[in-house]
Design an enzyme around this catalytic site. Structure first.
Site, PDB file in Angstrom:
ATOM      1  CG  HIS A  39      -7.787  13.775 -24.688  1.00  0.00           C
ATOM      2  ND1 HIS A  39      -7.653  13.967 -23.313  1.00  0.00           N
ATOM      3  CD2 HIS A  39      -9.266  14.225 -25.118  1.00  0.00           C
ATOM      4  CE1 HIS A  39      -8.698  14.554 -22.845  1.00  0.00           C
ATOM      5  NE2 HIS A  39      -9.608  14.653 -23.812  1.00  0.00           N
ATOM      6  CB  CYS A  55     -21.353  16.760 -15.830  1.00  0.00           C
ATOM      7  SG  CYS A  55     -21.101  14.969 -15.981  1.00  0.00           S
TER       8      CYS A  55
END
Length: 408
Positions: free
Chosen positions: A93, A48
């Site tokens: 990341h 999401c």
């Protein structure tokens, strides 16, 4: 092989943009297979909060071009929100994502499972398989060695944490849930995770209450039956959209004599409120509303951020380990060629010696041990040098000294 990441996340893209690029696991699998082709590697991580494409190919520029085109094919307006990272920056990341350090709420636990699912659905080879496994290891380590994931991260989870503070142990505490919507369900999960038992779920439509009791236990009842069942519970969680109070002071007061001094903990998650504030005035009744819980969340989020600093240190160390492994790949072919040449010479000399069966077995054992000991230190030194800038120089020197150039 170069590692390339192209993606969008909640940092740059609002939800109305992210939802256009969201992919379920099956579509993520199909996209990864398409991007990988015959010789590449690809993983699509879509949640999401983010949609990210990880590729491993010899040409970083080509991989980045393909990943950008794939995301823009999902939604043309993504362009300004795209970020692009390569190699160790891409690894850092992903490791931060797996540790929950790049989430809206620091340390949230769901992302680690999503990273695992994306890895399982991806078209991985040696590079991305190692990258994602190391990322998941870093995420687990950050959670096990810091308290980043322990504090309640939402109003609903704070409800369970507060109940635990009041009662100490929740293993023998019964809960009545009023309202079977998403907020109530999250509160139920928080309480059940802490050992509480769901006794009743009340809802305007009892069918929806049955859905929740089928998953978490308890009896489904209507809203009009809430007051009659207060005597049997220790905790009440209310989160309806009903007009007026779902419980008044008078409703609760009528049950006090039957409770025989047992405390009643009430959590009002509704806006407007469900529970009459005057309930708090009754002896043994402890009422908290959403403002009280938001204060708890704000306080615990500050604690999470402090733990996040510790988790960052862990993640950076794990990225360094991945970078060392990746750099070692530059010298692995030279090491393999050196060992193969040495083994070739050893075998040829043994063949030339014309030994008997017993003599051959003894000579095999001795010469293999000599060879392994002789090459052990050069192998270690070359792998160590690979992490530094001169790693390739070492590999080239070995190839030149032992005449391995033609095997490159």
């Amino acid at each position: 092989m170069n590692v390339v990441l192209v993606g969008i996340s909640h940092h740059q893209a609002p939800v109305e943009l992210r939802e256009r690029a969201a992919l379920d696991l099956e579509r993520a699998r199909e996209l990864a297979l398409t991007l990988a082709g015959e010789n590449g590697e690809a993983v699509c991580l879509s949640t999401c909060n983010r949609t990210e494409l990880y590729l491993a190919e010899e040409s970083a520029d080509e991989a980045e071009r393909k990943a950008e085109a794939a995301l823009l094919a999902l939604e043309q307006e993504l362009g300004p929100a795209l970020y692009r990272l390569r190699d160790e920056a891409a690894a850092l990341h992903l490791f931060r994502v797996a540790a929950g350090l790049d989430s809206m709420v620091p340390g949230e636990g769901e992302i680690l499972g999503q990273v695992r699912a994306a890895h399982g659905a991806g078209a991985t080879g040696p590079m991305l398989d190692r990258l994602f496994r190391d990322a998941m290891h870093a995420g687990k380590k950050a959670r096990s060695e810091t308290a980043i994931g322990e504090s309640p991260a939402s109003v609903s989870s704070a409800a369970g944490a507060l109940a635990e503070q009041v009662f100490g142990e929740l293993s023998e505490r019964a809960v009545l849930v009023v309202g079977a919507g998403e907020t109530g369900e999250l509160a139920v999960k928080s309480l059940v995770a802490r050992g509480a038992t769901i006794a009743f779920v009340a809802n305007r439509t009892v069918e929806r209450a049955h859905e929740l009791t089928a998953r978490f236990g308890g009896k489904a009842i209507g809203l009009t039956d809430v007051a009659a069942n207060l005597k049997a519970v220790d905790v009440v969680v209310s989160s309806t959209s009903a007009a007026g109070w779902t419980l008044t002071r008078a409703d609760v007061e009528l049950t006090l004599h039957e409770r025989k001094g047992r405390p009643l903990f009430l959590i009002d998650l509704a806006v407007p409120r469900d529970l009459d504030p005057a309930i708090h005035e009754l002896d043994g009744c402890y009422l908290y509303d959403i403002d009280d819980l938001e204060a708890v969340v704000a306080e615990t989020l500050a604690g999470r951020r402090r733990e996040a600093e510790r988790a960052e240190t862990i993640v950076v160390a794990e990225v360094d380990r991945f970078a060392e492994w990746r750099a070692s790949l530059d010298v692995v072919p030279a090491i393999a060629s050196l060992r193969a040449r040495a083994e070739e010479i050893r075998t040829a000399e043994l063949d030339r010696a014309k030994l008997s069966g017993a003599e051959r077995r003894a000579a095999e054992s001795v010469t293999a041990a000599v060879l392994n000991k002789l090459l052990h230190l050069p192998t270690i030194r070359m792998k160590q040098a690979a992490a530094a800038a001169d790693g390739v120089i070492y590999a080239d020197a070995v190839r030149h000294l032992f005449g391995l150039e033609e095997e490159r």
